[in-house]
Design a protein around this motif. Sequence first.
Motif, PDB file in Angstrom:
ATOM      1  N   MET A  54       6.948  -1.559  -4.820  1.00 50.26           N
ATOM      2  CA  MET A  54       6.695  -0.216  -5.356  1.00 50.26           C
ATOM      3  C   MET A  54       6.433  -0.231  -6.852  1.00 50.26           C
ATOM      4  O   MET A  54       6.064   0.797  -7.432  1.00 50.26           O
ATOM      5  CB  MET A  54       7.908   0.685  -5.075  1.00 50.26           C
ATOM      6  CG  MET A  54       8.119   1.045  -3.629  1.00 50.26           C
ATOM      7  SD  MET A  54       7.049   2.379  -3.074  1.00 50.26           S
ATOM      8  CE  MET A  54       7.699   3.782  -3.970  1.00 50.26           C
ATOM      9  N   GLY A  55       6.653  -1.379  -7.513  1.00 51.06           N
ATOM     10  CA  GLY A  55       6.564  -1.421  -8.972  1.00 51.06           C
ATOM     11  C   GLY A  55       7.682  -0.655  -9.628  1.00 51.06           C
ATOM     12  O   GLY A  55       7.512  -0.073 -10.700  1.00 51.06           O
ATOM     13  N   LEU A  56       8.872  -0.668  -8.994  1.00 55.50           N
ATOM     14  CA  LEU A  56      10.017   0.113  -9.476  1.00 55.50           C
ATOM     15  C   LEU A  56      11.149  -0.767 -10.004  1.00 55.50           C
ATOM     16  O   LEU A  56      12.292  -0.328 -10.057  1.00 55.50           O
ATOM     17  CB  LEU A  56      10.559   1.010  -8.351  1.00 55.50           C
ATOM     18  CG  LEU A  56       9.697   2.211  -7.974  1.00 55.50           C
ATOM     19  CD1 LEU A  56      10.305   2.945  -6.780  1.00 55.50           C
ATOM     20  CD2 LEU A  56       9.549   3.171  -9.156  1.00 55.50           C
ATOM     21  N   LEU A  57      10.843  -1.984 -10.405  1.00 59.24           N
ATOM     22  CA  LEU A  57      11.875  -2.859 -10.949  1.00 59.24           C
ATOM     23  C   LEU A  57      12.390  -2.308 -12.276  1.00 59.24           C
ATOM     24  O   LEU A  57      11.653  -1.655 -13.028  1.00 59.24           O
ATOM     25  CB  LEU A  57      11.322  -4.274 -11.141  1.00 59.24           C
ATOM     26  CG  LEU A  57      10.949  -5.029  -9.853  1.00 59.24           C
ATOM     27  CD1 LEU A  57      10.221  -6.318 -10.183  1.00 59.24           C
ATOM     28  CD2 LEU A  57      12.199  -5.320  -9.024  1.00 59.24           C
ATOM     29  N   ARG A  83       1.630   4.841 -10.852  1.00 54.57           N
ATOM     30  CA  ARG A  83       1.932   6.236 -10.501  1.00 54.57           C
ATOM     31  C   ARG A  83       0.946   6.770  -9.472  1.00 54.57           C
ATOM     32  O   ARG A  83       1.301   7.592  -8.626  1.00 54.57           O
ATOM     33  CB  ARG A  83       1.919   7.109 -11.756  1.00 54.57           C
ATOM     34  CG  ARG A  83       3.176   7.022 -12.598  1.00 54.57           C
ATOM     35  CD  ARG A  83       3.267   8.190 -13.563  1.00 54.57           C
ATOM     36  NE  ARG A  83       2.177   8.168 -14.543  1.00 54.57           N
ATOM     37  CZ  ARG A  83       2.232   7.579 -15.729  1.00 54.57           C
ATOM     38  NH1 ARG A  83       3.348   6.942 -16.086  1.00 54.57           N
ATOM     39  NH2 ARG A  83       1.211   7.617 -16.556  1.00 54.57           N
ATOM     40  N   GLY A  84      -0.296   6.308  -9.544  1.00 50.79           N
ATOM     41  CA  GLY A  84      -1.275   6.733  -8.565  1.00 50.79           C
ATOM     42  C   GLY A  84      -1.038   6.145  -7.192  1.00 50.79           C
ATOM     43  O   GLY A  84      -1.381   6.757  -6.173  1.00 50.79           O
ATOM     44  N   LEU A  85      -0.407   4.946  -7.133  1.00 52.90           N
ATOM     45  CA  LEU A  85      -0.120   4.292  -5.854  1.00 52.90           C
ATOM     46  C   LEU A  85       1.086   4.907  -5.161  1.00 52.90           C
ATOM     47  O   LEU A  85       1.083   5.156  -3.966  1.00 52.90           O
ATOM     48  CB  LEU A  85       0.133   2.800  -6.071  1.00 52.90           C
ATOM     49  CG  LEU A  85      -1.050   1.888  -6.352  1.00 52.90           C
ATOM     50  CD1 LEU A  85      -0.568   0.468  -6.613  1.00 52.90           C
ATOM     51  CD2 LEU A  85      -2.010   1.886  -5.158  1.00 52.90           C
ATOM     52  N   ARG A  86       2.155   5.142  -5.960  1.00 53.95           N
ATOM     53  CA  ARG A  86       3.407   5.623  -5.373  1.00 53.95           C
ATOM     54  C   ARG A  86       3.240   7.030  -4.817  1.00 53.95           C
ATOM     55  O   ARG A  86       2.756   7.935  -5.497  1.00 53.95           O
ATOM     56  CB  ARG A  86       4.513   5.639  -6.435  1.00 53.95           C
ATOM     57  CG  ARG A  86       4.833   4.282  -7.028  1.00 53.95           C
ATOM     58  CD  ARG A  86       6.001   4.395  -7.982  1.00 53.95           C
ATOM     59  NE  ARG A  86       6.091   3.228  -8.841  1.00 53.95           N
ATOM     60  CZ  ARG A  86       6.060   3.262 -10.170  1.00 53.95           C
ATOM     61  NH1 ARG A  86       5.939   4.427 -10.802  1.00 53.95           N
ATOM     62  NH2 ARG A  86       6.163   2.164 -10.877  1.00 53.95           N
ATOM     63  N   ILE A 115       2.954  16.638  -2.555  1.00 60.17           N
ATOM     64  CA  ILE A 115       1.561  16.819  -2.117  1.00 60.17           C
ATOM     65  C   ILE A 115       0.653  17.108  -3.311  1.00 60.17           C
ATOM     66  O   ILE A 115      -0.403  16.502  -3.482  1.00 60.17           O
ATOM     67  CB  ILE A 115       1.478  17.946  -1.074  1.00 60.17           C
ATOM     68  CG1 ILE A 115       2.250  17.549   0.195  1.00 60.17           C
ATOM     69  CG2 ILE A 115       0.028  18.270  -0.738  1.00 60.17           C
ATOM     70  CD1 ILE A 115       2.401  18.675   1.200  1.00 60.17           C
ATOM     71  N   ARG A 116       1.064  18.026  -4.185  1.00 56.20           N
ATOM     72  CA  ARG A 116       0.219  18.446  -5.298  1.00 56.20           C
ATOM     73  C   ARG A 116       0.105  17.361  -6.373  1.00 56.20           C
ATOM     74  O   ARG A 116      -0.846  17.378  -7.167  1.00 56.20           O
ATOM     75  CB  ARG A 116       0.771  19.734  -5.909  1.00 56.20           C
ATOM     76  CG  ARG A 116       0.772  20.912  -4.937  1.00 56.20           C
ATOM     77  CD  ARG A 116       0.979  22.213  -5.662  1.00 56.20           C
ATOM     78  NE  ARG A 116      -0.215  22.603  -6.417  1.00 56.20           N
ATOM     79  CZ  ARG A 116      -0.233  23.592  -7.302  1.00 56.20           C
ATOM     80  NH1 ARG A 116       0.878  24.289  -7.549  1.00 56.20           N
ATOM     81  NH2 ARG A 116      -1.346  23.902  -7.942  1.00 56.20           N
ATOM     82  N   ASN A 117       1.070  16.410  -6.400  1.00 59.56           N
ATOM     83  CA  ASN A 117       0.977  15.312  -7.358  1.00 59.56           C
ATOM     84  C   ASN A 117      -0.197  14.379  -7.051  1.00 59.56           C
ATOM     85  O   ASN A 117      -0.676  13.668  -7.937  1.00 59.56           O
ATOM     86  CB  ASN A 117       2.271  14.505  -7.368  1.00 59.56           C
ATOM     87  CG  ASN A 117       3.372  15.196  -8.152  1.00 59.56           C
ATOM     88  OD1 ASN A 117       3.098  16.089  -8.943  1.00 59.56           O
ATOM     89  ND2 ASN A 117       4.609  14.782  -7.936  1.00 59.56           N
ATOM     90  N   HIS A 118      -0.648  14.388  -5.780  1.00 56.85           N
ATOM     91  CA  HIS A 118      -1.682  13.433  -5.381  1.00 56.85           C
ATOM     92  C   HIS A 118      -2.915  14.086  -4.765  1.00 56.85           C
ATOM     93  O   HIS A 118      -3.889  13.390  -4.469  1.00 56.85           O
ATOM     94  CB  HIS A 118      -1.092  12.424  -4.378  1.00 56.85           C
ATOM     95  CG  HIS A 118       0.006  11.574  -4.962  1.00 56.85           C
ATOM     96  ND1 HIS A 118      -0.248  10.462  -5.720  1.00 56.85           N
ATOM     97  CD2 HIS A 118       1.347  11.702  -4.912  1.00 56.85           C
ATOM     98  CE1 HIS A 118       0.897   9.913  -6.099  1.00 56.85           C
ATOM     99  NE2 HIS A 118       1.882  10.652  -5.624  1.00 56.85           N
ATOM    100  N   ARG A 119      -2.867  15.406  -4.563  1.00 57.57           N
ATOM    101  CA  ARG A 119      -4.021  16.070  -3.963  1.00 57.57           C
ATOM    102  C   ARG A 119      -4.348  17.349  -4.714  1.00 57.57           C
ATOM    103  O   ARG A 119      -3.440  18.041  -5.197  1.00 57.57           O
ATOM    104  CB  ARG A 119      -3.728  16.409  -2.490  1.00 57.57           C
ATOM    105  CG  ARG A 119      -3.831  15.225  -1.545  1.00 57.57           C
ATOM    106  CD  ARG A 119      -3.816  15.732  -0.112  1.00 57.57           C
ATOM    107  NE  ARG A 119      -2.494  15.640   0.482  1.00 57.57           N
ATOM    108  CZ  ARG A 119      -2.130  16.282   1.581  1.00 57.57           C
ATOM    109  NH1 ARG A 119      -2.982  17.093   2.186  1.00 57.57           N
ATOM    110  NH2 ARG A 119      -0.908  16.136   2.079  1.00 57.57           N
ATOM    111  N   SER A 120      -5.617  17.660  -4.799  1.00 56.68           N
ATOM    112  CA  SER A 120      -6.050  18.889  -5.480  1.00 56.68           C
ATOM    113  C   SER A 120      -6.033  20.051  -4.482  1.00 56.68           C
ATOM    114  O   SER A 120      -7.056  20.402  -3.879  1.00 56.68           O
ATOM    115  CB  SER A 120      -7.451  18.704  -6.072  1.00 56.68           C
ATOM    116  OG  SER A 120      -7.453  17.677  -7.032  1.00 56.68           O
ATOM    117  N   MET A 165       8.577  13.816   3.070  1.00 56.55           N
ATOM    118  CA  MET A 165       8.061  13.613   1.716  1.00 56.55           C
ATOM    119  C   MET A 165       7.328  12.273   1.624  1.00 56.55           C
ATOM    120  O   MET A 165       6.292  12.161   0.966  1.00 56.55           O
ATOM    121  CB  MET A 165       9.202  13.663   0.708  1.00 56.55           C
ATOM    122  CG  MET A 165       9.864  15.026   0.590  1.00 56.55           C
ATOM    123  SD  MET A 165      11.362  15.010  -0.410  1.00 56.55           S
ATOM    124  CE  MET A 165      10.685  14.665  -2.028  1.00 56.55           C
ATOM    125  N   ALA A 166       7.877  11.250   2.299  1.00 49.89           N
ATOM    126  CA  ALA A 166       7.284   9.914   2.216  1.00 49.89           C
ATOM    127  C   ALA A 166       5.925   9.846   2.902  1.00 49.89           C
ATOM    128  O   ALA A 166       5.038   9.105   2.471  1.00 49.89           O
ATOM    129  CB  ALA A 166       8.237   8.887   2.832  1.00 49.89           C
TER     130      ALA A 166
END
Length: 570
Positions: A54-57, A83-86, A115-120, A165-166
């Motif tokens: 996840m790149g969350l180290l 941030r765009g991947l997660r 949802i709104r963080n990744h979709r318009s 959410m996931a």
Amino acid sequence: MSILTMTDLGVAFATETGTVDAVRGVTLHVEPGETLALVGESGSGKSTVALAAMGLLSGNASARGSAVVDGHEVVGAPESSLRGLRGSTVSMVFQEPATALDPLTRIGAQIAEVIRNHRSVSAAEASAAAVDLLARVGIPSPETRAKAFPFQLSGGQRQRVVIAMAIANEPALLIADEPTTALDVTVQAEILELLRRLAADSGTGVLLVTHNMGVVADFADRVAVMLQGEIVETGGVEDVLLRPQHEYTKRLLAAVPRLDVAEGAPDGPVAAAVPDGPGVLGPGSVGDPDGRPGAAPVVDLRDVSVTFGRGTRAVHALQGVDIVVHAGETVGLVGESGSGKSTAARVALGLVRPTSGAVSLFGQDLRRARGRDRRALRSGIGVVLQDPVASLDARMSVGECIAEPLAVHRRGMSSADRRRRVDEVLDAVRLPTALASRAPRELSGGQRQRVSLARALVLEPRLLVADEPTSALDVSVQETVLEVLGDLQDDLGFACLFVSHDLAVVQHFAERVVVMRQGRVEEHGPTGSTLLHPTTDYTRRLLAAVPVPDPVLQRRRRTERLATLSAVDA
């Protein structure tokens, strides 16, 4: 193309004492629609591998090698691209939904935000999508539940919300880190079925991090076994669980408590060890005291009812419950979340006053005890809780945590005598006395739970109440804790009320079992005969939901369970 490909992944942490290599040379892959289970003891590095994907180290970690998620390199990638991947390409389901959800924000708003963080999309569209997702993961009355706060949902419902959410943005990879550890067996089976259906419908790859081998047998396609930061064995789930090659894998599987299933044999080994008959159980009660002449029961709950609230909003947590525990014996209290088992334990501890019925502790009426008499009764009780991190004061040393009950109940005891007693109980739970000067955060999960056990036993109690004491531990640590607990009970002779949703542990640890449902005792009796040959449909359904660490047998059990549920629904 693989959804996840790790090649020679290494992770090191910079500490005050130097660099610690937590993960070394990990190479693995996850295909679309496939579930790879990552198993191993606490500290083996499996959660670090999941966080690396996840790149969350954490900030003191450095990663080397490669971790490619759906064509995107994670190791060394800038935070802006991660941030765009997660949440879109890769999502994570955490172990404890209560910490993953904002307690001050309504459920629907939290899903809509993802949802709104990744979709318009508009706020209205996101809200409608949130309700659809709640329905998709099996939340009843999704429109109403979307307006609820997390504390208004059950544990299983909160975990379903986290899954909603996931999957909100249809990720290619879903990482599930101990997603069912805190859930009872029926909810666990429902969550696994939900994840299985989602993976099949959308082709999502799943990286499952767990210590529950029954869950692995039920859900995984392949297994990777980790030891001290390295993968020591990889293969199909049947090959690894039924024909392990590495010695560590063999030891890990040998430590798994297995639920004995009645298949042709009239009684299993536990049933043979615990006889049936009126000498153990009397009519109308759970463990008639007449079965042990001359000895008053340590705990005696008779026709106990507990009601919270009034009028139409009243909740009947217990209704006419009888439970008796004698000196030296262990009684397992099992049932689904909300069945009343923890409330019954709190009544026995004197923490919840019953609405009606009688409660006797060590032969004395608990309700009539006041002041010094009540404190004296409570000094005879030890408690071990599920989460040792929450039950130990982080500001105290291990020795101070253990000695605290002595300071409260034996005020005349000198500091030197307290130190000697702390050393005695540390030795009894098989921990070095040198740990007394360390902080709880410096210990492993299994060590912290044994410190909690030492704290509970420092006053030499006559009753130990253990509320889910091993559910958060991996199988080998769980085996050690239960072995220590059993040896101490043999030596000290205390009674134990063992609250758990792990029926396999209860079957092999408790002499008698009480099955609870909706605040009532559904069934009770000697553990072996009750769990091997249940007499009620509810207990049968409860047992059918327990995953066993044999993929072939578990596949058949799951098919039979689903067929039974379909017949009931029809």
